[in-house]
Scaffold this motif. Structure first.
Motif: not given
Length: 404
Positions: A280-286
């Motif tokens: 989920s954090a990677r999909r959020l992008g930062g």
């Protein structure tokens, strides 16, 4: 009576009150008498909540009884002189039990935009670790939000219900922080009811996070783990085109669940929750702060350190924790990670480095440090370890924390 005792000394105090011998208590927790004797005499430090919880169960006391978390909030210019009792009165107001008991308010309800702004201010103050300000403003906010939820109708009432849920979420969050776990549970439960009535998915998911934290605070680790699995399972099918807010709430639910699983000593579930949160954090992008979650890759890394400590993997925590850059996160997250680093150094018998880490936390979040059980227990254990007089920095910190 036990405020100035270490956890080990409290174990001995409650064991004697129960009329138990060391042999009996040691047997109940699957340990040796020698181990228990060293715990009670502070020659072994109780630094894992899973072990403390097993002793609490055997002694038939609450986790908070052994941790001795205080709810006495110091009076400051921001807090005023009406703190936790005023918030308790607002949460337990009998008029909330039924619409039949509601009194007619003499004034018009606040506008929904005003309530939203007040909620944002309170959450910002929480993330700045200004606990006194949060506690002072919450009773009025809850009263006004309840009035709005009773008065508005149609779509405005749905929005008012969501705002009331957010207000209860803030209340539950701060109450967990200051050791009022049972009151936090009531606030989380009430908030969840209003959130579900509103139909707002983000607010409802956020309230489930509050329920998880309340379960953690009362030592119900298995229940918190199962709740995380249940709620994230419901959300999984909606993540395909999820908004940043939903990704963030989903991720923080998993991080809370990872702590529950670690305290339940369930390593495989810890790994699974952290891996899913990382996705989920990677999909959020930062790193971001949608819905005041402070969620992103750095918060996932913070929880890798925190869960390693709970599982007793001190080397992992020491390798990762001190070098983790948390400067872009809200003060609350930075301070909590700093306490974890202090704990890891203490478990590694690096007291000077642990003290330096704790003093760094105090510089940015003095209220948070004063109200966390871990800071007091670490300082007490360091003083007990000293063969002579404690160092001036340690003695001064002990006085500021009211443990000496």
């Amino acid at each position: 009576m036990t405020d100035h005792l270490t956890i080990g000394e409290r174990v001995a105090w409650y064991r004697r009150r129960r009329g138990q011998s060391q042999e009996v208590l040691a047997g109940l927790v699957g340990r040796t008498v020698d181990w228990l004797s060293k715990v009670e005499n502070d020659r072994i430090e109780l630094d894992r909540l899973s072990v403390i919880k097993s002793l609490a169960v055997a002694l038939d006391v609450s986790l908070g009884d052994l941790l001795s978390e205080p709810s006495l909030l110091e009076w400051t210019p921001e807090s005023g002189d009406r703190t936790v009792p005023a918030l308790r009165a607002a949460i337990t107001d009998y008029r909330q039990l039924s619409p039949l008991l509601s009194l007619v308010e003499a004034h018009e309800p606040a506008s929904l935009s005003e309530l939203q702004a007040e909620i944002a201010d309170i959450w910002d103050a929480y993330q700045e670790s200004r606990y006194g300000l949060v506690i002072r403003r919450l009773p009025t906010l809850l009263t006004e939000a309840q009035h709005a939820a009773r008065t508005y109708d149609g779509d405005e009432q749905l929005r008012a219900q969501a705002l009331l849920g957010q207000a209860y979420h803030a209340a539950a969050t701060i109450l967990v922080k200051i050791g009022e776990a049972d009151l936090a549970w009531i606030a989380a439960e009430r908030g969840l009811t209003h959130a579900q009535n509103s139909g707002d998915q983000i607010v409802t998911a956020s309230l489930f996070r509050s329920v998880t934290h309340a379960l953690l605070a009362t030592g119900r680790y298995d229940a918190a783990t199962h709740l995380t699995s249940d709620v994230t399972g419901l959300l999984d099918g909606q993540l395909g085109g999820a908004s940043p807010a939903l990704l963030s709430v989903h991720g923080t639910l998993l991080l809370a669940g990872s702590m529950a699983a670690a305290r339940a000593e369930d390593r495989s579930t810890v790994r699974a929750f952290l891996a899913e949160a990382d996705q989920s954090a990677r999909r959020l992008g930062g790193d971001a702060n949608h819905v005041w979650t402070a969620f992103g890759p750095t918060n996932v890394a913070i929880h890798r350190v925190a869960t390693a400590i709970e599982l007793g993997d001190v080397q992992v925590a020491v390798d990762i924790g001190p070098d983790l850059d948390t400067s872009a996160l809200p003060i609350e997250r930075r301070a909590r990670h700093g306490l974890a680093v202090a704990q890891a150094f203490s478990m590694w018998n690096r007291t000077e480095q642990a003290l330096d880490a704790m003093l760094a936390v105090e510089r940015i979040a003095p209220e948070q440090l004063r109200h966390h059980f871990l800071s007091r227990q670490l300082v007490l254990s360091w003083i007990r370890r000293q063969r002579g007089k404690p160092s001036r920095p340690l003695a001064d910190l002990a006085r500021r924390l009211h443990v000496a």
